[in-house]
Design a protein around this motif. Structure first.
Motif, PDB file in Angstrom:
ATOM      1  N   ASP A 166       1.133  -0.707   0.188  1.00  0.00           N
ATOM      2  CA  ASP A 166       0.385  -0.068  -0.356  1.00  0.00           C
ATOM      3  C   ASP A 166       0.850   1.322  -0.242  1.00  0.00           C
ATOM      4  N   LEU A 167       1.894   1.419   0.399  1.00  0.00           N
ATOM      5  CA  LEU A 167       3.257   2.471   0.574  1.00  0.00           C
ATOM      6  C   LEU A 167       4.823   2.008   0.671  1.00  0.00           C
ATOM      7  N   LEU A 168       5.490   2.576   0.459  1.00  0.00           N
ATOM      8  CA  LEU A 168       6.883   2.208   0.459  1.00  0.00           C
ATOM      9  C   LEU A 168       7.350   3.246   2.256  1.00  0.00           C
ATOM     10  N   PHE A 190       8.600   5.167 -10.649  1.00  0.00           N
ATOM     11  CA  PHE A 190       7.149   4.824  -9.858  1.00  0.00           C
ATOM     12  C   PHE A 190       6.634   6.315  -9.608  1.00  0.00           C
ATOM     13  N   PRO A 191       6.051   6.656 -10.768  1.00  0.00           N
ATOM     14  CA  PRO A 191       5.494   8.674 -10.339  1.00  0.00           C
ATOM     15  C   PRO A 191       3.926   7.894  -9.407  1.00  0.00           C
ATOM     16  N   ASP A 192       3.519   6.555  -9.140  1.00  0.00           N
ATOM     17  CA  ASP A 192       2.064   6.338  -8.407  1.00  0.00           C
ATOM     18  C   ASP A 192       2.837   5.664  -7.106  1.00  0.00           C
ATOM     19  N   THR A 193       3.271   5.942  -6.855  1.00  0.00           N
ATOM     20  CA  THR A 193       3.984   5.499  -5.203  1.00  0.00           C
ATOM     21  C   THR A 193       3.874   6.127  -4.253  1.00  0.00           C
ATOM     22  N   PRO A 224       6.531  15.071  -4.692  1.00  0.00           N
ATOM     23  CA  PRO A 224       5.487  14.645  -4.445  1.00  0.00           C
ATOM     24  C   PRO A 224       4.584  13.109  -3.752  1.00  0.00           C
ATOM     25  N   GLN A 225       5.871  12.388  -3.839  1.00  0.00           N
ATOM     26  CA  GLN A 225       5.144  10.888  -3.672  1.00  0.00           C
ATOM     27  C   GLN A 225       5.180  10.637  -2.462  1.00  0.00           C
ATOM     28  N   ILE A 226       6.392  12.031  -2.254  1.00  0.00           N
ATOM     29  CA  ILE A 226       7.325  11.958  -0.225  1.00  0.00           C
ATOM     30  C   ILE A 226       5.384  12.577   0.279  1.00  0.00           C
TER      31      ILE A 226
END
Length: 319
Positions: A166-168, A190-193, A224-226
């Motif tokens: 679900d997340l990293l 991995f832009p959707d992570t 933005p992924q963070i």
């Protein structure tokens, strides 16, 4: 993905999974060697599932995979084939999924109404975990390139996403170049992570490699992924100093899961008493929740156990 960011916007406190290696040791398992606790992915995975379950029953909202030390490089470094190494990383996610279902079934219905169905976090430990020399606390990787660090992290991240995390959790990060490498990977490949990033610090004002926190935050803001940022496996005193800095540098939800305050000696892979290890982790979290409005992801790292997670949940009045 999307669940994680939404959860952070809706819930005042999200409880993280606690230490795995500490609990394995407490239960009589030997975690010495290059793979530390990750060797139980090879043999004895029942030990891992029992500990995952203990944390969920204690109140954890997120199950963290048992892969802090389990990168392709570390697994292949002890003679495991690439194919088997990939299977073990996927297995770590499958174990977490099994536990999520079985542990949830053991929780009383009244308690379920106040909790979320646990999310699964792929644990992306630092390059330091591969070095196994305590460099989580120095950030000293010697002469290494950004591309080498990207190559180190790329395969494990891809396997986590294939397995359906679900997340990293990009955790225990001590080195700015490594953070740059991870951000480039996220943005370009991995832009959707969705991820949270958690650093280590020794003084509360800089990364363990000496980089000023302002510089680190400027870099993180470009990704933005963070969706949450914070500190882990530093002493509670240092964590509080980091949080005091971050509230003035970012509007992101904050993360804090300190170690017990004891000091780790990388040469011997042992922990030693310190004046910082004076209070229960829960007491710090209670104060931090009142002091830092942005603090959302909370828990304990090395030398903390399921009882600590239960006490954190109780101290924050999360029923």
């Amino acid at each position: 993905m999307g669940q994680f960011k939404e959860l952070l916007s809706q819930q005042r406190a999200v409880i993280l999974h606690g230490a795995l290696g500490t609990e394995l040791e407490a239960r009589g398992y030997d975690i010495s060697g290059e793979l530390w606790s990750a060797k139980y992915l090879l043999n004895g995975s029942d030990a891992i599932t029992k500990i995952h379950e203990a944390y969920v029953l204690a109140g954890a909202d997120i199950i963290t995979t048992s892969t802090y030390q389990a990168s392709l490089a570390s697994l292949q470094g002890v003679g495991i084939s690439k194919k088997e190494a990939e299977s073990l990383i996927i297995k770590s996610v499958e174990l977490a999924k099994i536990v999520r279902k079985t542990a949830w079934e053991k929780i009383e219905e009244t308690a379920k109404s106040t909790r979320i169905y646990p999310l699964i976090s792929g644990d992306v430990g630092p390059y330091a975990a591969y070095l196994a020399d305590g460099s989580e606390y120095t950030g000293d990787y010697g002469q290494i390139s950004k591309e080498t660090l990207k190559d180190f992290h790329r395969s494990r991240i891809a396997l986590f996403l294939k397995a359906g995390v679900d997340l990293l959790a990009l955790e225990t990060m001590p080195n700015l170049l490594e953070i740059k490498a991870l951000i480039e990977l996220l943005v370009e490949e991995f832009p959707d992570t969705e991820v949270y990033l958690s650093i280590t610090s020794q003084d509360g004002e800089s990364l363990s490699d000496g980089t000023d926190l302002k510089e680190m935050v400027r870099l993180v803001q470009q990704c933005p992924q963070i969706v949450a940022l914070g500190v882990n496996c530093s002493s509670p005193t240092v964590c509080e100093k980091v949080l005091s800095q971050l509230v003035n540098l970012t509007s992101l939800p904050l993360v804090a899961y300190p170690n017990s305050g004891e000091v780790y000696h990388g040469e011997t892979q042992t922990w030693h008493a310190s004046d910082s290890a004076m209070h229960e982790i829960a007491s710090y979290h209670k104060r931090w929740q009142e002091k830092f409005e942005q603090l959302t992801l909370v828990g304990g790292c090395c030398r903390t156990r399921p009882d600590d997670i239960e006490k954190i949940r109780e101290s924050l009045s999360i029923s």
